[in-house]
Design a protein around this motif. Structure first.
Motif, PDB file in Angstrom:
ATOM      1  N   ALA A 244       0.820  -1.207   0.000  1.00 37.24           N
ATOM      2  CA  ALA A 244       0.000   0.000   0.000  1.00 37.24           C
ATOM      3  C   ALA A 244       0.856   1.260   0.000  1.00 37.24           C
ATOM      4  O   ALA A 244       0.542   2.244  -0.677  1.00 37.24           O
ATOM      5  CB  ALA A 244      -0.928   0.000   1.217  1.00 37.24           C
ATOM      6  N   ILE A 245       1.954   1.222   0.747  1.00 35.57           N
ATOM      7  CA  ILE A 245       2.857   2.378   0.815  1.00 35.57           C
ATOM      8  C   ILE A 245       3.469   2.656  -0.558  1.00 35.57           C
ATOM      9  O   ILE A 245       3.487   3.788  -1.038  1.00 35.57           O
ATOM     10  CB  ILE A 245       3.955   2.137   1.868  1.00 35.57           C
ATOM     11  CG1 ILE A 245       3.348   2.118   3.274  1.00 35.57           C
ATOM     12  CG2 ILE A 245       5.045   3.212   1.772  1.00 35.57           C
ATOM     13  CD1 ILE A 245       4.283   1.611   4.348  1.00 35.57           C
ATOM     14  N   GLU A 246       3.972   1.582  -1.214  1.00 35.44           N
ATOM     15  CA  GLU A 246       4.593   1.746  -2.531  1.00 35.44           C
ATOM     16  C   GLU A 246       3.603   2.166  -3.590  1.00 35.44           C
ATOM     17  O   GLU A 246       3.943   2.839  -4.560  1.00 35.44           O
ATOM     18  CB  GLU A 246       5.277   0.459  -2.944  1.00 35.44           C
ATOM     19  CG  GLU A 246       6.515   0.124  -2.105  1.00 35.44           C
ATOM     20  CD  GLU A 246       7.196  -1.147  -2.567  1.00 35.44           C
ATOM     21  OE1 GLU A 246       6.552  -1.953  -3.257  1.00 35.44           O
ATOM     22  OE2 GLU A 246       8.385  -1.341  -2.225  1.00 35.44           O
ATOM     23  N   ALA A 247       2.328   1.783  -3.421  1.00 33.46           N
ATOM     24  CA  ALA A 247       1.295   2.116  -4.401  1.00 33.46           C
ATOM     25  C   ALA A 247       0.968   3.609  -4.440  1.00 33.46           C
ATOM     26  O   ALA A 247       0.242   4.041  -5.350  1.00 33.46           O
ATOM     27  CB  ALA A 247       0.033   1.308  -4.102  1.00 33.46           C
ATOM     28  N   SER A 251       3.513   6.271 -10.961  1.00 26.54           N
ATOM     29  CA  SER A 251       3.937   5.077 -11.688  1.00 26.54           C
ATOM     30  C   SER A 251       5.103   5.398 -12.612  1.00 26.54           C
ATOM     31  O   SER A 251       5.101   6.375 -13.335  1.00 26.54           O
ATOM     32  CB  SER A 251       2.775   4.534 -12.520  1.00 26.54           C
ATOM     33  OG  SER A 251       3.201   3.415 -13.285  1.00 26.54           O
ATOM     34  N   VAL A 252       6.133   4.530 -12.616  1.00 28.31           N
ATOM     35  CA  VAL A 252       7.321   4.743 -13.438  1.00 28.31           C
ATOM     36  C   VAL A 252       7.082   4.388 -14.898  1.00 28.31           C
ATOM     37  O   VAL A 252       7.807   4.827 -15.781  1.00 28.31           O
ATOM     38  CB  VAL A 252       8.527   3.956 -12.902  1.00 28.31           C
ATOM     39  CG1 VAL A 252       8.930   4.471 -11.547  1.00 28.31           C
ATOM     40  CG2 VAL A 252       8.243   2.471 -12.862  1.00 28.31           C
TER      41      VAL A 252
END
Length: 256
Positions: A244-247, A251-252
Motif C-alpha cells: 500500500a505504501i509503494e502504491a 507510476s514509473v
C-alpha cells in the motif's frame, strides 16, 4: 557549562575529575556552592534572558578560562527554556567557536521525547525533540536518556513539570504523580556513569575509544528496550503495509 542539578552537576564533577576546567551556571548561584568547593567556577545565568545579556554573560564566561568547550501559557515556557534558551546560548558562543574553529555541543534530551510520550508531558518532550534538527549543523551529540536518578520526579517539581489545563485532566496528573513517586530514587539509571560515557564520547576515550561517535545516543536499559521495541514495531508495520505504501508513488511506466 552545564547547569546546577542532576546531569549538569555530574558533568561538572566528571570534567573536574578528569583534570579539566568547568563553569557551573544557575539562575541562583547559591545552589552552586558544592561545585564551587570542588574548584568549579560559577556564573549566574538565565538562558531565557535577552540575547544582549546572554552575550555579555558569555563574554564573562570566556574571560574566566580564556575559552569554552560547550558540552547543554506552558508550551511557550518549555520552548523558551529548552529550545530558544539553548539556541540563544549557542548563538552567543558561536563567535568564540568560529574564532577557535572548533566546538562540540552535547544536548541533554530524552528518549521519551520521540518514543514514549506520556500525558501532560507534550510541551516538555516536544521542546526537547525540537533541538535535534535545529542544532544539526553544529557538531552535536544528543543524549536520549531513560529514567535516571535525578530530582525531576521530586514532589516539589511535579506542579511545574505536569501542568493541568483544566480539572478534567486532574486524573491524568494524579496517575503520573503516583508513577513519579514510585520512580523517585528508584530509577535504574546512574547519572555518574552516563556522564562518564558521554565525556568519553566527546573526547574519544574509554568506552568510546576507536569507535565512530554517533550524532545521538541512548542512555539506560529502559531507553534501549523501549526504543528497540518501537523500531521493531515500525519495521513490522512497514513490511505489513509495503504494497500500500509503494502504491502511492507516481507510476514509473506511465500507467495510473
Amino acid at each position: 557549562m552545564p547547569h546546577s542539578s542532576g546531569f549538569g552537576s555530574e558533568f561538572i564533577k566528571d570534567v573536574l575529575r578528569r583534570g579539566d576546567k568547568a563553569i557551573a551556571t544557575a539562575r541562583n548561584v547559591d545552589r552552586l556552592k558544592d561545585l564551587a568547593d570542588l574548584s568549579a567556577a560559577t556564573l549566574q545565568l538565565d538562558v531565557t534572558s535577552p540575547m544582549s545579556e546572554l552575550q555579555a554573560e558569555m563574554d564573562e564566561a570566556v574571560k574566566i578560562y580564556g575559552r569554552i568547550d560547550e558540552l547543554g501559557d506552558d508550551l511557550l515556557k518549555q520552548f523558551q527554556t529548552n529550545v530558544f534558551g539553548a539556541i540563544n546560548v549557542v548563538s552567543a558562543l558561536m563567535p568564540h567557536w568560529r574564532e577557535r574553529k572548533s566546538g562540540f555541543l552535547v544536548v541533554n534530551s530524552s528518549y521519551q521525547s520521540q518514543w514514549g510520550l506520556l500525558p501532560l508531558t507534550g510541551a516538555c518532550f516536544a521542546s526537547k525533540a525540537a533541538l535535534d534538527p535545529l542544532l544539526g549543523y553544529i557538531k552535536t551529540l544528543t543524549l536520549n536518556a531513560g529514567h535516571f536518578r535525578t530530582d525531576v520526579t521530586a514532589p516539589e517539581k511535579l506542579d511545574t513539570f505536569l501542568p493541568v489545563p483544566s480539572k478534567n485532566y486532574q486524573h491524568l496528573k494524579d496517575g503520573l504523580v503516583d508513577l513519579a513517586k514510585q520512580l523517585h530514587r528508584n530509577q535504574p539509571g546512574d547519572t555518574r556513569k552516563a556522564v562518564e560515557l558521554t565525556v568519553d564520547m566527546v573526547r574519544g576515550e574509554g568506552k568510546a575509544k576507536g569507535r565512530q561517535i554517533p550524532a545521538r545516543t541512548w542512555l539506560g536499559i529502559d531507553a534501549y528496550r523501549e526504543v528497540k521495541a518501537k523500531c521493531e514495531e515500525d519495521l513490522r508495520i512497514l513490511e505489513e503495509w509495503k504494497d500500500a505504501i509503494e502504491a502511492t508513488d507516481v507510476s514509473v511506466n506511465g500507467s495510473c
